[in-house]
Design a protein around this motif. Structure first.
Motif, short mmCIF file in Angstrom:
data_model
loop_
_atom_site.label_atom_id
_atom_site.label_comp_id
_atom_site.label_asym_id
_atom_site.label_seq_id
_atom_site.Cartn_x
_atom_site.Cartn_y
_atom_site.Cartn_z
N GLY A 49 0.82 -1.21 0.00
CA GLY A 49 0.00 0.00 0.00
C GLY A 49 0.84 1.26 0.00
N ILE A 50 1.93 1.26 0.77
CA ILE A 50 2.80 2.44 0.83
C ILE A 50 3.44 2.69 -0.54
N ILE A 51 3.91 1.62 -1.18
CA ILE A 51 4.52 1.78 -2.51
C ILE A 51 3.51 2.37 -3.49
N SER B 222 1.59 7.06 -6.51
CA SER B 222 0.44 7.90 -6.93
C SER B 222 0.66 9.37 -6.59
N LEU B 223 1.41 9.65 -5.51
CA LEU B 223 1.66 11.04 -5.12
C LEU B 223 2.74 11.68 -6.00
N SER B 224 3.85 10.95 -6.22
CA SER B 224 4.93 11.48 -7.06
C SER B 224 5.86 10.34 -7.45
N THR B 225 5.91 10.05 -8.74
CA THR B 225 6.77 8.96 -9.21
C THR B 225 8.24 9.30 -9.02
N GLU B 226 8.61 10.54 -9.31
CA GLU B 226 10.02 10.94 -9.22
C GLU B 226 10.53 10.84 -7.79
N VAL B 227 9.77 11.39 -6.85
CA VAL B 227 10.19 11.35 -5.45
C VAL B 227 10.23 9.89 -4.95
N SER B 228 9.29 9.09 -5.40
CA SER B 228 9.24 7.67 -4.99
C SER B 228 10.50 6.95 -5.44
N GLN C 233 3.45 19.79 -3.63
CA GLN C 233 3.01 20.59 -2.52
C GLN C 233 3.65 20.10 -1.22
N PHE C 234 3.60 20.98 -0.22
CA PHE C 234 4.22 20.63 1.06
C PHE C 234 3.54 19.41 1.69
N GLY C 235 2.23 19.29 1.56
CA GLY C 235 1.51 18.15 2.13
C GLY C 235 1.98 16.83 1.55
N VAL C 236 2.37 16.83 0.26
CA VAL C 236 2.89 15.62 -0.37
C VAL C 236 4.20 15.21 0.30
N LEU C 237 5.07 16.21 0.55
CA LEU C 237 6.34 15.92 1.23
C LEU C 237 6.09 15.36 2.62
N PHE C 238 5.13 15.94 3.32
CA PHE C 238 4.79 15.45 4.66
C PHE C 238 4.30 14.00 4.59
N ALA C 239 3.45 13.69 3.60
CA ALA C 239 2.93 12.33 3.44
C ALA C 239 4.07 11.36 3.14
N PHE C 240 5.02 11.78 2.30
CA PHE C 240 6.17 10.92 1.99
C PHE C 240 6.97 10.61 3.25
N ILE C 241 7.19 11.63 4.09
CA ILE C 241 7.95 11.40 5.33
C ILE C 241 7.21 10.41 6.23
N SER C 242 5.89 10.54 6.33
CA SER C 242 5.10 9.61 7.15
C SER C 242 5.13 8.20 6.57
N TYR C 243 4.97 8.09 5.26
CA TYR C 243 5.00 6.77 4.63
C TYR C 243 6.38 6.12 4.74
N LEU C 244 7.42 6.94 4.66
CA LEU C 244 8.78 6.41 4.80
C LEU C 244 8.99 5.81 6.19
N ASP C 245 8.48 6.49 7.21
CA ASP C 245 8.60 5.97 8.57
C ASP C 245 7.83 4.66 8.72
N GLN C 246 6.62 4.60 8.14
CA GLN C 246 5.83 3.38 8.19
C GLN C 246 6.48 2.26 7.39
N PHE C 247 7.19 2.62 6.33
CA PHE C 247 7.82 1.62 5.48
C PHE C 247 8.96 0.92 6.20
N PHE C 248 9.73 1.66 6.98
CA PHE C 248 10.89 1.08 7.64
C PHE C 248 10.55 0.42 8.98
N GLN C 249 9.38 0.71 9.53
CA GLN C 249 9.04 0.13 10.83
C GLN C 249 8.96 -1.39 10.80
N PRO C 250 8.27 -2.01 9.81
CA PRO C 250 8.25 -3.48 9.76
C PRO C 250 9.65 -4.08 9.57
N ILE C 251 10.49 -3.37 8.81
CA ILE C 251 11.85 -3.87 8.59
C ILE C 251 12.65 -3.82 9.88
N SER C 252 12.43 -2.77 10.68
CA SER C 252 13.13 -2.66 11.97
C SER C 252 12.70 -3.77 12.92
#
Length: 677
Positions: free
Chosen positions: A250-252, A257-263, A375-394
């Motif tokens: 889901g995170i991927i 969907s938010l930004s292919t380049e940033v992803s 937009q700034f909200g997209v960057l904020f969402a990316f930071i949140s998703y990145l944290d959620q992405f690494f939590q299962p790996i941790s």
């Protein structure tokens, strides 16, 4: 192969066959599993929705003051608007009938309404009467604070609605998480309950040969520790595994969907994560195996030393045993420290990769925000998703530990469940018939290890109601014969008949129901006197318990206890003397009113005076009952109907007491050794 030897623990990774078998136990609870997985999907959806809701709130409402607007001369229908200077401003572009484009620019708490649109985050100059941007001039209206708030009234409403939506989503997430944890834990407990019952029932029906080769401590570990490891697998790993899979996918999808380049910039770190996880799994498996092996040695040492504490203290071996344990414990400590190093370095490594990915995200995503491409909200969402992405790996270290432990435990449990009970009745099983008590051995050969014969071509017959004694030197096969009568072991050759029916054709439970034994080593269960005599068999009344106790003269010492027959028996009957335990064993055997009574050195631990009382009781209860006696005291068997002399697994002599003395053979020699004076 003694597969319960834990000191030789093998690597055990994920095994699809074992997992299928484990999931087979969950089939009766398929509906609960479906509901729990549905709850997992919904809970994952909530986790994915949180950052997106915040992103929408930031971009569409909080940081949307400079969003382009269009204006209408007529009031628009079904659109949020702001009425100002006879125009209706709507924050939507390219609508039919729009009267140009407008934008609000802010600087130093001053707000300017311009006609036109300047790219976000672009520098502009405020001059007298107009705003300049790249050689273009935009006229403006300086808004008062009230007018500015009027334009942002819809933003306040949007923030309020989004906050309410976020609260409802969080409440829903709490409910879904609670449901998936509760349902999976409930299902796991039901599955483990079923498996533990099945395992214990299977163990109860295993032959004694199995228990002779496998230590009790390790069997207890199967039913307790290994089952608890499986419980962890059901309630922790399986839950997190599926949720993590859904969450990562889901995170991927959300990132792309938010930004292919940033992803793509964020995904640069994925190969590093995969490599680190593979290295960790390899190192952790070896370290985990070593710790388990050392722990198994500790458990075996403790079990053995505590069981033999009496011998240790009698021979003053406390210091030596402490030194042995100190060495074993030190080896376990060193192995644990090596495991700790592996696990301790993994999480910081993942954290370092996470911070590297975060730095890349802030560098690239922050630049994109400044350029206005996201937009700034997209960057904020990316930071949140990145944290959620690494939590299962941790959390991989803990999950891997549990999974490997559960896989190893599952393998050992299934190997135990697959152990054959060794007591397969023939196809000609007779329905329970009237049990009389005639016993016959026909050319019986038996070996405990299939190599060295303990009995060789043994044949004899015991008529109903007879008392037959077996004598001979230690190791001659006397106790083996009485074990075979109750079918505790299977013979290799020949046949054993009860009332002219092969014991293989008699249901095992029915056979043993009619055979009772009084052994030299009496085992008493934790409970009271009464329950130890009738073994919690409700069919045996209190009156019957007291009657048989009087018969064997156990009543006299039971009645002197504080609570009589309700007096508690400590584990193993440690508070009772050997003679008292023997009397209770006699009472227990007679309470079940067996057709065949076996006495294996039953009077060896009783003093002479008590033995006289026992002999009187035995004379009463053996009438009409086949009695088989194994004894070293020849005085206790002189009146037997038949005496069979065993030597090195063979019958050497057979006859009554007087007859055997006249033969001046082995029995005569044994008699002289005991009564030569």
């Amino acid at each position: 192969m003694n597969y319960l030897e834990e000191s030789e623990i093998k690597d055990k990774q994920f095994d699809i066959k074992i997992m299928k078998r484990l999931l087979g136990y969950a089939k009766p609870y398929a509906l609960l599993l479906v509901l729990s997985f549905l709850a997992i999907i919904l809970a994952t959806g909530v986790d994915l929705a949180r950052p997106y809701i915040i992103k929408v709130t930031v971009d569409n409402y909080i940081a949307a003051s400079d969003e382009p607007m269009t204006a209408f001369t007529d009031m628009p229908e079904n659109l949020p608007y702001t009425h100002f200077n006879d125009l209706y401003f709507v924050r939507i572009n390219d609508l039919e009938g729009a009267e140009g484009e407008y934008q609000i620019l802010s600087r130093e708490n001053a707000h300017y309404l311009i006609e036109g649109v300047i790219p976000r985050n672009s520098p502009f100059e405020i001059r007298e009467g107009y705003i300049a941007f790249e050689n273009q001039e935009y006229s403006y209206i300086l808004l008062s604070q009230d007018e500015y708030l009027q334009f942002r009234e819809n933003d306040f409403t949007g923030v309020r609605n989004m906050s309410l939506l976020l609260f409802l989503v969080l409440v829903g997430g709490f409910f879904f998480n609670y449901m998936q944890v509760y349902l999976l834990s409930y299902t796991g407990q039901r599955v483990i309950h079923s498996m533990r019952n099945e395992l214990y029932s299977h163990v109860l029906n295993l032959p004694l040969k199995f228990f002779n080769k496998n230590p009790v401590g390790r069997l207890v570990t199967r039913v307790t520790n290994d089952m608890e490891n499986l419980n962890e697998l059901y309630t922790s790993v399986i839950v997190s595994f599926f949720k993590d899979i859904f969450l990562l996918l889901g995170i991927i999808i959300m990132m792309l969907s938010l930004s292919t380049e940033v992803s793509l910039v964020v995904f640069i770190t994925l190969p590093i994560v995969v490599f680190a996880s593979m290295m960790f799994r390899k190192k952790a498996r070896a370290a985990y195996r070593e710790v388990r092996r050392k722990l198994a040695v500790i458990n075996s040492s403790l079990s053995e030393n505590i069981s033999g504490m009496g011998i240790i203290q009698i021979f003053a071996q406390e210091d030596r045993k402490y030194e042995e344990f100190f060495k074993i414990n030190s080896e376990h400590k060193e192995a644990s420290l090596r495991e700790l190093f592996v696990f301790a370095i993994f999480r910081p490594t993942i954290d370092l990769i996470y911070y590297f990915a975060l730095a890349l995200l802030i560098w690239y995503g922050g630049g994109a925000v400044i350029r206005g491409s996201i937009q700034f909200g997209v960057l904020f969402a990316f930071i949140s998703y990145l944290d959620q992405f690494f939590q299962p790996i941790s959390d991989l270290s803990e999950k891997f530990n549990i999974m490997q432990s559960a896989m190893a435990s599952s393998e050992r449990i299934f190997e135990l469940l697959d152990e054959k009970d060794g007591l397969e009745d023939s196809e000609n099983v007779k329905e329970p018939f009237e049990f009389k008590g005639e016993v016959e051995f026909k050319n019986v050969w038996f070996s405990y290890d299939d190599e060295q014969w303990v009995l060789e071509d043994v044949s004899f017959k015991i008529e109903k109601g007879q008392t037959v004694a077996f004598v001979g030197a230690t190791g001659s096969g006397k106790t083996t014969i009485i074990s075979l009568i109750a079918r505790l072991y299977e013979i290799q050759k020949g046949d054993i008949l009860i009332d002219k029916v092969s014991i293989k054709d008699i249901p095992v439970k029915y056979l043993r129901k009619n055979v009772a034994s009084v052994l030299q080593d009496v085992f008493l269960f934790t409970g009271d006197m009464r329950s130890n005599i009738r073994l919690n068999n409700a069919e045996i009344s209190d009156e019957k318990v007291e009657e048989v106790s009087r018969f064997v003269n156990a009543h006299h010492f039971i009645s002197k206890l504080k609570d009589g027959y309700n007096s508690l028996v400590e584990e193993g009957g440690s508070t009772l003397s050997s003679g008292e335990r023997q009397l209770l064993a006699f009472a227990r055997a007679l309470a079940f009113d067996p057709k065949i009574l076996i006495l294996d050195e039953a009077t060896s631990n009783i003093d002479t005076q008590t033995e006289v009382l026992i002999q009187e009781a035995i004379e009463k209860v053996i009438k009409g009952r086949t009695t088989i006696v194994v004894a070293h005291r020849l005085s206790t068997i002189q009146h037997s109907d038949n005496i069979i002399v065993m030597h090195k697994g063979k019958i050497r002599e057979m006859g009554r007491h007087d007859e055997l003395l006249k033969q001046k053979g082995l029995y005569h020699n044994l008699y002289l050794l005991q009564y030569k004076e």
